[in-house]
Enzyme design. Structure first.
Site, PDB file in Angstrom:
ATOM      1  CG  ASP A  39       5.974  -8.433  -4.408  1.00 47.36           C
ATOM      2  OD1 ASP A  39       6.894  -7.601  -4.539  1.00 47.36           O
ATOM      3  OD2 ASP A  39       4.852  -8.285  -4.916  1.00 47.36           O
ATOM      4  CG  ASP A  99       7.791  -2.204  -7.401  1.00 43.39           C
ATOM      5  OD1 ASP A  99       8.126  -1.503  -8.362  1.00 43.39           O
ATOM      6  OD2 ASP A  99       6.621  -2.318  -7.029  1.00 43.39           O
TER       7      ASP A  99
HETATM    8  N1  GLY Z   1       5.557  -3.250  -4.768  1.00 44.64           N
HETATM    9  C1  GLY Z   1       4.315  -2.667  -5.068  1.00 44.64           C
HETATM   10  C2  GLY Z   1       4.087  -1.390  -4.386  1.00 44.64           C
HETATM   11  O1  GLY Z   1       4.992  -0.710  -3.963  1.00 44.64           O
HETATM   12  O2  GLY Z   1       2.919  -1.028  -4.259  1.00 44.64           O
END
Ligand code: GLY
Length: 399
Positions: free
Chosen positions: A105, A167
């Site tokens: 992330d 994601d």
């Molecule tokens: N990347 C995790 C979410 O979209 O909650």
């Protein structure tokens, strides 16, 4: 330009500035999700990890959005520039996560904060050094056997080494930005990850899986399923939206035909499932009795459609994508209202994680940020080329 979108933008800027003032009163604590109209805030040093063998905690992956939203609110307002630059510097302790090796992330943490800050002229190239370090940290999560960037956990953790999620596609903008000049491992790893995702994440109907587990030694796919969706064989709407925007952005920077196909495939599935109020269900397989919606997914998808509208060859297709995106944003503007002026957040009716029972209805930092970014693009406050560093495919066609 539609008056409704102009009004939506002006309203967004007002709310984003209120949010910025609040964030300034909670330094070091960033909006993560909402419970009963209030942000649950996470400290910047909450890194991701396994709580036990069955539960993975993402930690604070959302801090960058508060910063990005503050930059957006200052576009076109020279009087506000100095204030925002000063106030937002205090939020840049995101930099302390640049060498974090526990999560994919880093793109979400560092693109809206540092990269966008530089693209909009708020940060100097010296000031964004932490974001280049973060890009190296993210690119180092590349697994050469499977050709993917590891999603969860430390690189050497056997519970996480094989994980890849859809994601990650929307974490790639950090890599594209950092590796804008020429070839490098950062850029090659981004491209290979996107190629692998385009090949492995789609079902025949155009929906996406959320989570794939690879054998990290051989690169063979072991399982396809979900972490935040309703079921392994259902389509988590935000994952689908990450696919639309992530592949569209990747194609805009690196025009590999498979990226355009993937973005349009994901969009066509999503487009046919948008209800009249613009808020898609949290999972497209949820029963009709489940009224939990996810406006953040709709906002991210609208951003993707706007990017796509500047990439496709056909003028009619481009106009259709743009009109769809504008319609979603107008619909969403009705959910960017606060009944209580003291309440937190901007874009309500989003869902953080239904399976985990977290943040089931309220704003989300990325819903607020991508809604603002999409409005900024739709109203001409930002050019796509400013975000991607290159002319769009349509601009090239028209030259
Ligand atoms: N990347 C995790 C979410 O979209 O909650």
């Amino acid at each position: 330009m539609s008056t409704a979108l102009e009004l939506a933008w002006a309203h967004y800027v007002r709310l984003a500035r209120q949010e910025q003032d609040r964030n300034g009163r909670h330094l070091g604590q960033y909006p993560h999700y909402m419970e009963e109209g209030r942000w649950r805030r996470f400290p910047i040093d909450a890194t991701s990890g396994w709580v036990d063998d069955s539960f993975y905690d993402h930690g604070n992956w959302t801090a960058g959005f508060a910063v990005g939203q503050a930059w957006l609110a200052a576009i076109g307002d020279p009087d506000h520039h100095a204030t925002v630059a000063t106030q937002t510097t205090a939020l840049l302790d995101v930099a302390t996560r640049a060498s974090d090796r526990t999560t994919h992330d880093l793109g979400f943490l560092f693109h809206p904060s540092f990269a966008l800050g530089e693209q909009l002229g708020f940060l100097t190239s010296d000031a964004v050094a932490p974001a280049h370090e973060a890009a190296e940290s993210l690119a180092a999560r590349f697994n050469p056997a499977g050709g993917y960037l590891q999603a969860f956990g430390p690189a050497d953790d056997p519970r996480s080494r094989g994980t890849s999620t859809i994601d990650t596609m929307m974490n790639l903008p950090l890599l594209w930005w950092s590796a804008a000049d020429g070839q490098s491992d950062v850029r090659r790893n981004a491209e290979t990850h996107a190629r692998t995702s385009a090949r492995e994440f789609f079902r025949p109907d155009g929906s996406t899986y959320h989570l794939i587990k690879f054998d990290p030694s051989t690169g063979v796919v072991l399982e396809r399923g979900t972490f935040q969706g309703g079921a392994d064989d259902s389509c988590w709407s935000r994952g689908q939206a990450w696919a639309i925007a992530g592949f569209a952005w990747s194609y805009a920077v690196q025009p590999v035909p498979e990226f355009l196909d993937a973005a349009l495939t994901a969009w066509n599935y999503f487009r046919g499932r948008i209800p009249d109020d613009g808020v898609v269900p949290w999972d497209f397989g949820a029963p009709s009795t489940d009224t939990t919606g996810d406006a953040s997914a709709s906002a991210i998808a609208a951003l993707g459609a706007l990017i796509l509208s500047e990439q496709v060859e056909s003028t009619a297709h481009s106009a259709e994508l743009r009109s769809d995106a504008e319609r979603i944003l107008e619909q969403l503007s009705h959910h960017a209202v606060r009944q209580d002026p003291a309440a937190d957040g901007i874009l309500l009716r989003s869902c953080y994680s239904k399976p985990h029972g977290l943040g089931l209805s309220g704003a989300l930092p990325y819903g607020d940020y991508y809604y603002g970014l999409a409005l900024a693009l739709a109203t001409g406050r930002i050019d796509l080329s400013r975000l991607t560093g290159v002319s769009s495919q349509r601009e090239k066609l028209e030259q």
